[in-house]
Write a protein that holds these residues in place. Sequence first.
Motif, PDB file in Angstrom:
ATOM      1  N   ASN A 183      -4.392  -1.535  -1.735  1.00 38.23           N
ATOM      2  CA  ASN A 183      -5.340  -1.516  -0.832  1.00 38.23           C
ATOM      3  C   ASN A 183      -6.894  -1.562  -1.425  1.00 38.23           C
ATOM      4  O   ASN A 183      -7.065  -0.864  -2.474  1.00 38.23           O
ATOM      5  CB  ASN A 183      -5.521  -0.471   0.113  1.00 38.23           C
ATOM      6  CG  ASN A 183      -4.432  -0.843   1.368  1.00 38.23           C
ATOM      7  OD1 ASN A 183      -4.034  -1.946   1.570  1.00 38.23           O
ATOM      8  ND2 ASN A 183      -3.801   0.521   1.794  1.00 38.23           N
ATOM      9  N   VAL A 184      -7.974  -2.311  -0.999  1.00 36.44           N
ATOM     10  CA  VAL A 184      -9.096  -2.475  -1.636  1.00 36.44           C
ATOM     11  C   VAL A 184      -9.892  -1.435  -0.571  1.00 36.44           C
ATOM     12  O   VAL A 184      -9.890  -1.385   0.457  1.00 36.44           O
ATOM     13  CB  VAL A 184      -9.828  -3.759  -1.450  1.00 36.44           C
ATOM     14  CG1 VAL A 184     -11.133  -3.933  -1.726  1.00 36.44           C
ATOM     15  CG2 VAL A 184      -8.867  -4.586  -2.209  1.00 36.44           C
ATOM     16  N   PHE A 242     -11.559   1.461   3.588  1.00 34.85           N
ATOM     17  CA  PHE A 242     -10.632   0.552   3.512  1.00 34.85           C
ATOM     18  C   PHE A 242     -11.196  -0.911   4.230  1.00 34.85           C
ATOM     19  O   PHE A 242     -11.626  -1.127   5.084  1.00 34.85           O
ATOM     20  CB  PHE A 242      -9.209   0.735   4.243  1.00 34.85           C
ATOM     21  CG  PHE A 242      -8.490   1.863   3.337  1.00 34.85           C
ATOM     22  CD1 PHE A 242      -8.216   1.742   2.085  1.00 34.85           C
ATOM     23  CD2 PHE A 242      -8.585   3.077   3.777  1.00 34.85           C
ATOM     24  CE1 PHE A 242      -7.411   2.502   1.414  1.00 34.85           C
ATOM     25  CE2 PHE A 242      -7.763   4.059   3.212  1.00 34.85           C
ATOM     26  CZ  PHE A 242      -7.214   3.885   2.206  1.00 34.85           C
ATOM     27  N   LEU A 243     -10.739  -2.032   3.135  1.00 34.04           N
ATOM     28  CA  LEU A 243     -11.191  -3.261   3.503  1.00 34.04           C
ATOM     29  C   LEU A 243     -10.401  -3.560   4.794  1.00 34.04           C
ATOM     30  O   LEU A 243      -9.084  -3.270   4.578  1.00 34.04           O
ATOM     31  CB  LEU A 243     -11.021  -4.171   2.594  1.00 34.04           C
ATOM     32  CG  LEU A 243     -11.370  -5.718   2.688  1.00 34.04           C
ATOM     33  CD1 LEU A 243     -12.682  -5.843   3.144  1.00 34.04           C
ATOM     34  CD2 LEU A 243     -10.934  -6.578   1.385  1.00 34.04           C
ATOM     35  N   GLU A 244     -10.739  -4.309   5.695  1.00 32.52           N
ATOM     36  CA  GLU A 244      -9.857  -4.885   6.697  1.00 32.52           C
ATOM     37  C   GLU A 244      -9.647  -6.265   6.596  1.00 32.52           C
ATOM     38  O   GLU A 244     -10.172  -7.142   6.061  1.00 32.52           O
ATOM     39  CB  GLU A 244     -10.807  -4.380   8.253  1.00 32.52           C
ATOM     40  CG  GLU A 244     -11.023  -3.355   8.406  1.00 32.52           C
ATOM     41  CD  GLU A 244     -10.185  -2.469   9.203  1.00 32.52           C
ATOM     42  OE1 GLU A 244      -8.876  -2.846   9.307  1.00 32.52           O
ATOM     43  OE2 GLU A 244     -10.253  -1.208   9.508  1.00 32.52           O
ATOM     44  N   ASN A 245      -8.281  -6.528   7.402  1.00 32.17           N
ATOM     45  CA  ASN A 245      -8.068  -8.178   7.425  1.00 32.17           C
ATOM     46  C   ASN A 245      -9.139  -8.890   8.060  1.00 32.17           C
ATOM     47  O   ASN A 245      -9.853  -8.512   8.975  1.00 32.17           O
ATOM     48  CB  ASN A 245      -6.695  -8.379   8.415  1.00 32.17           C
ATOM     49  CG  ASN A 245      -5.487  -8.005   7.298  1.00 32.17           C
ATOM     50  OD1 ASN A 245      -5.609  -7.843   6.240  1.00 32.17           O
ATOM     51  ND2 ASN A 245      -4.432  -8.012   8.080  1.00 32.17           N
ATOM     52  N   GLY A 246      -9.467 -10.209   7.572  1.00 31.38           N
ATOM     53  CA  GLY A 246     -10.384 -10.923   8.268  1.00 31.38           C
ATOM     54  C   GLY A 246     -11.921 -10.759   7.823  1.00 31.38           C
ATOM     55  O   GLY A 246     -12.637 -11.568   8.073  1.00 31.38           O
ATOM     56  N   GLU A 247     -12.060  -9.898   6.905  1.00 33.44           N
ATOM     57  CA  GLU A 247     -13.568  -9.782   6.493  1.00 33.44           C
ATOM     58  C   GLU A 247     -13.600  -9.999   5.024  1.00 33.44           C
ATOM     59  O   GLU A 247     -12.452  -9.471   4.195  1.00 33.44           O
ATOM     60  CB  GLU A 247     -14.018  -8.387   6.947  1.00 33.44           C
ATOM     61  CG  GLU A 247     -13.464  -7.290   6.163  1.00 33.44           C
ATOM     62  CD  GLU A 247     -14.043  -5.574   6.738  1.00 33.44           C
ATOM     63  OE1 GLU A 247     -14.794  -5.810   7.724  1.00 33.44           O
ATOM     64  OE2 GLU A 247     -13.717  -4.624   6.325  1.00 33.44           O
ATOM     65  N   SER A 248     -14.646 -10.292   4.422  1.00 32.61           N
ATOM     66  CA  SER A 248     -14.763 -10.115   3.144  1.00 32.61           C
ATOM     67  C   SER A 248     -15.238  -8.639   2.506  1.00 32.61           C
ATOM     68  O   SER A 248     -15.635  -7.868   3.156  1.00 32.61           O
ATOM     69  CB  SER A 248     -16.081 -10.911   2.740  1.00 32.61           C
ATOM     70  OG  SER A 248     -17.204 -10.330   3.076  1.00 32.61           O
ATOM     71  N   ALA A 249     -15.129  -8.487   1.234  1.00 34.40           N
ATOM     72  CA  ALA A 249     -15.474  -7.084   0.461  1.00 34.40           C
ATOM     73  C   ALA A 249     -16.828  -6.853   1.037  1.00 34.40           C
ATOM     74  O   ALA A 249     -17.290  -5.571   1.262  1.00 34.40           O
ATOM     75  CB  ALA A 249     -15.284  -7.075  -0.934  1.00 34.40           C
TER      76      ALA A 249
END
Lengths: 192, 192
Positions: free
Chosen positions: A38-39, A71-78
């Motif tokens: 995970n990022v 945590f980075l979510e699906n569908g978004e950029s960092a």
Amino acid sequence: MKYCSQCGGPVQLAIPEGDNRERHVCDACGTIHYQNPNVVTGCIAEWEDKVLLCRRAIKPRYGYWTLPAGFLENGESAQQGALRETLEEANARVELLSLFATFNMPHISQIYMLFRARLLDLDFAPGEESLEVKLFSEQQIPWDELAFPVIGETLRLYFADRARGHFDSHVGDILRQPGSSLREYRVQMLGS
Amino acid sequence: MKYCSQCGGPVQLAIPEGDNRERHVCDACGTIHYQNPNVVTGCIAEWEDKVLLCRRAIKPRYGYWTLPAGFLENGESAQQGALRETLEEANARVELLSLFATFNMPHISQIYMLFRARLLDLDFAPGEESLEVKLFSEQQIPWDELAFPVIGETLRLYFADRARGHFDSHVGDILRQPGSSLREYRVQMLGS
């Protein structure tokens, strides 16, 4: 993982054809369930000679100071994730300047991406996951009360770069034995 | 996701307490199943004025050229992943120099991390997932036969940086409407 999320059947550890690692594979429908790191994305928000820290209102490390990150979510950029986390945890609006530090933490399968950012105003306040949000100069940083090794390592690199007048993009690993204390870790930077 | 991977019970989409997004939550045991973006890690391997490309022996984009890269695995750093993928796809050994490009692809919830690397010898050969592995100068790059937009964008940045004699660490987004053609996309770089 014990059951297949597609059909509910039992999964077994097996090396799929053409692969070289054990995966959770469904006996019934054959779905291969990959698990990947995970990022975590966040920022160092600057205001004059100070940076913004949040005191955690959640476990782990309740009461310790951290950079706004999550945590980075699906569908978004960092970048979007860093802006969102900064808004959620500190009600703070920032402009991102550059990717400052990328730290691998292979023992927990996480990668931190921390951006350098400019705080747009002083209208910040603790979000639900923070007890307190505050600006700190280098001399004021509560080094012994930082939540995680990655936060201290990032801030040390940040103030060193600021002192020499040039911000690099740093990549490194924070290496820790599972179950060891938070103070026992080794840092290995790419290119050093 | 239809079933809980912990207990096999049915999952529903619901916003857990203290959260602000829908997650798959188990009716029976209460486990919340988070889904997060995946990291793809790889490298631009240099040899004199050339870089190493692999022709894909797998779908999608069978037969098209790409940089050696693949999904980061649990327990490894992005750097280790880049070395492993380069060895698996091209049987090539490299030394990593720096993180060259980080590209978000939010429409497919992926982040590419591409390192600049030095090829250690010319003893490379196609791995199982490659039809062919070859060194290309800038003039020889098969621009119209590259597998993915991220590969072309990264190579363009790479040759531009090389021409001006300095390699930056680039961060950007490759924005594409789901279902659109591979040629229809927009690039947005951080700091530009």
